[in-house]
Design a protein around this motif. Structure first.
Motif, PDB file in Angstrom:
ATOM      1  N   SER A   1      46.198 -28.319 -56.554  1.00 45.30           N
ATOM      2  CA  SER A   1      45.579 -27.630 -56.097  1.00 45.30           C
ATOM      3  C   SER A   1      45.062 -27.853 -54.848  1.00 45.30           C
ATOM      4  CB  SER A   1      44.292 -27.255 -56.836  1.00 45.30           C
ATOM      5  OG  SER A   1      42.934 -28.660 -56.542  1.00 45.30           O
ATOM      6  N   THR A   2      45.401 -26.499 -53.440  1.00 42.94           N
ATOM      7  CA  THR A   2      44.870 -26.813 -52.180  1.00 42.94           C
ATOM      8  C   THR A   2      43.420 -27.886 -52.591  1.00 42.94           C
ATOM      9  OG1 THR A   2      43.820 -24.785 -52.468  1.00 42.94           O
ATOM     10  CG2 THR A   2      45.331 -25.080 -51.542  1.00 42.94           C
ATOM     11  N   GLU A   3      42.894 -27.345 -53.263  1.00 46.61           N
ATOM     12  CA  GLU A   3      41.396 -28.231 -52.839  1.00 46.61           C
ATOM     13  C   GLU A   3      41.769 -29.776 -52.782  1.00 46.61           C
ATOM     14  OE1 GLU A   3      41.437 -25.941 -55.352  1.00 46.61           O
ATOM     15  OE2 GLU A   3      41.057 -24.394 -54.281  1.00 46.61           O
ATOM     16  N   VAL A   4      42.318 -30.752 -53.645  1.00 46.58           N
ATOM     17  CA  VAL A   4      43.434 -32.141 -53.940  1.00 46.58           C
ATOM     18  C   VAL A   4      43.362 -32.267 -53.287  1.00 46.58           C
ATOM     19  CG1 VAL A   4      43.019 -33.872 -55.767  1.00 46.58           C
ATOM     20  CG2 VAL A   4      42.004 -31.601 -56.439  1.00 46.58           C
ATOM     21  N   LYS A   5      43.509 -33.196 -52.597  1.00 42.47           N
ATOM     22  CA  LYS A   5      44.537 -33.885 -51.685  1.00 42.47           C
ATOM     23  C   LYS A   5      45.559 -34.813 -52.550  1.00 42.47           C
ATOM     24  CE  LYS A   5      44.299 -31.573 -48.018  1.00 42.47           C
ATOM     25  NZ  LYS A   5      44.428 -30.134 -48.775  1.00 42.47           N
TER      26      LYS A   5
END
Length: 167
Positions: free
Chosen positions: A136-140
């Motif tokens: 997701s865009t929140e998790v790198k």
């Protein structure tokens, strides 16, 4: 193992599996593809625990050979990250698929440990940590590597695979 110049850019010369640079490139590419397609992926960390194994590359070759034998899909990727740590990338998988691969790896390594014990009188131990994630865009992607390495190191003498879901 005979050294091949055709594989020199992306293979570990001792074990023949992919090197860290190639693995990171592929994993990063797959991360963003899975983000786009809303698919899950898993990262497994494996650490052999045999004294002196690092000084005996043929043992690492056998170790990685057993892991490779348990990876049945061509998209599954095994790499050597450093002297004592290996990573497996499982793409487009879920929790059941990840658990199945962990069980196959465990079976192969237990068999190898038994054979090694018969010939050398000492068993072979290892640790496995697995992180399952839907990008997701929140998790790198780096968070997944940090979590997997931390779990593998913190496992201590625990032999059971540790699997977590990174959100």
């Amino acid at each position: 193992m005979i050294y091949s110049f055709s594989n020199s850019g992306f293979r570990d010369p001792e074990t023949g599996v992919y090197n860290q640079t190639y693995f990171m490139e592929v994993f990063n590419r797959e991360w963003y593809r899975h983000l786009r397609d809303q698919q899950t992926l898993a990262l497994l960390y494996l650490s052999p625990l045999l004294p002196g194994m690092i000084n005996q590359p043929h043992l690492l070759d056998f170790f990685t050979g057993r892991i490779q034998a348990s990876l049945l899909r061509t998209t599954d990727l095994l790499a050597r990250l450093n002297q004592t740590l290996f990573a497996v990338g499982l793409f487009n998988t879920d929790e059941i698929g990840t658990q199945t691969v962990i069980e196959r790896i465990t079976e192969q390594l237990e068999e190898f440990s038994g054979e090694y014990r018969q010939h050398h009188g000492v068993g072979f131990d290892y640790r496995i940590a697995a992180c399952l994630c839907q990008p997701s865009t929140e998790v790198k992607p780096e968070a997944l590597f940090i979590e997997a390495e931390g779990r593998c190191i913190k496992a201590g003498n625990e032999k059971l695979p540790i699997m977590i879901r990174v959100q």
